[in-house]
Design a protein around this motif. Sequence first.
Motif, short mmCIF file in Angstrom:
data_model
loop_
_atom_site.label_atom_id
_atom_site.label_comp_id
_atom_site.label_asym_id
_atom_site.label_seq_id
_atom_site.Cartn_x
_atom_site.Cartn_y
_atom_site.Cartn_z
N UNK A 85 10.42 -2.97 -9.28
CA UNK A 85 10.83 -1.64 -8.84
C UNK A 85 11.29 -0.83 -10.03
N UNK A 86 10.95 0.44 -10.04
CA UNK A 86 11.41 1.32 -11.11
C UNK A 86 12.05 2.56 -10.53
N UNK A 104 8.41 3.64 2.32
CA UNK A 104 9.64 4.45 2.27
C UNK A 104 10.24 4.45 0.86
N UNK A 105 10.22 3.31 0.20
CA UNK A 105 10.78 3.22 -1.16
C UNK A 105 9.96 4.04 -2.14
N UNK A 106 8.65 3.98 -2.02
CA UNK A 106 7.77 4.72 -2.93
C UNK A 106 7.91 6.22 -2.77
N UNK A 107 8.34 6.67 -1.62
CA UNK A 107 8.51 8.09 -1.35
C UNK A 107 9.88 8.63 -1.78
N UNK A 108 10.78 7.76 -2.21
CA UNK A 108 12.09 8.21 -2.67
C UNK A 108 11.94 9.10 -3.90
N UNK A 143 15.81 2.60 -14.72
CA UNK A 143 16.27 1.28 -14.27
C UNK A 143 15.09 0.57 -13.64
N UNK A 144 14.85 -0.67 -14.08
CA UNK A 144 13.81 -1.50 -13.48
C UNK A 144 14.50 -2.68 -12.82
N UNK A 145 14.07 -3.01 -11.63
CA UNK A 145 14.61 -4.15 -10.89
C UNK A 145 13.49 -5.16 -10.71
N UNK A 146 13.80 -6.40 -11.04
CA UNK A 146 12.88 -7.51 -10.81
C UNK A 146 13.60 -8.44 -9.83
N UNK A 178 8.12 3.36 -9.36
CA UNK A 178 7.11 2.44 -8.83
C UNK A 178 7.80 1.40 -7.95
N UNK A 179 7.01 0.79 -7.07
CA UNK A 179 7.52 -0.27 -6.18
C UNK A 179 6.34 -1.19 -5.88
N UNK A 180 6.31 -2.33 -6.53
CA UNK A 180 5.18 -3.25 -6.41
C UNK A 180 5.68 -4.62 -5.99
N UNK A 181 4.87 -5.30 -5.18
CA UNK A 181 5.22 -6.64 -4.72
C UNK A 181 4.08 -7.59 -5.07
N UNK A 182 4.43 -8.74 -5.61
CA UNK A 182 3.47 -9.76 -5.99
C UNK A 182 3.82 -11.06 -5.26
N UNK A 183 2.81 -11.88 -5.02
CA UNK A 183 3.02 -13.18 -4.38
C UNK A 183 2.65 -14.26 -5.40
#
Length: 101
Positions: A58-59, A32-36, A6-9, A41-46
């Motif tokens: 998020x994946x 914390x999310x990356x350690x689940x 599952x990927x979340x955008x 993956x858990x990436x944030x872009x601006x």
Amino acid sequence: MKSSPIHVIAKWKVKPGELATVLALLPEVVKASSEEKGNLFYKIQQDNADPDTLLLFEGYRDEAAAAEHRNSVHFQTIVVGKIVPLLESRELNVTTPLTFA
């Protein structure tokens, strides 16, 4: 039957004047999310044109892992409790990756 990733955008539009607060809260969320266990993956872009717009990529291993993330203490406490009130809008797209041979 094999479960699919599952990927979340997520697209967050931060309220004027609240970006610094949101950015200060995000490192703990990312860590914390990356350690689940089920996180891929858990990436944030601006956004370059609008710095108050953040995109989260998020994946998760499967829907169960995504649900575990949504129910986690850090998500409920920091994202829902502290960040969401600072957002003008929040869009979520939950997707399943397509594979082409």
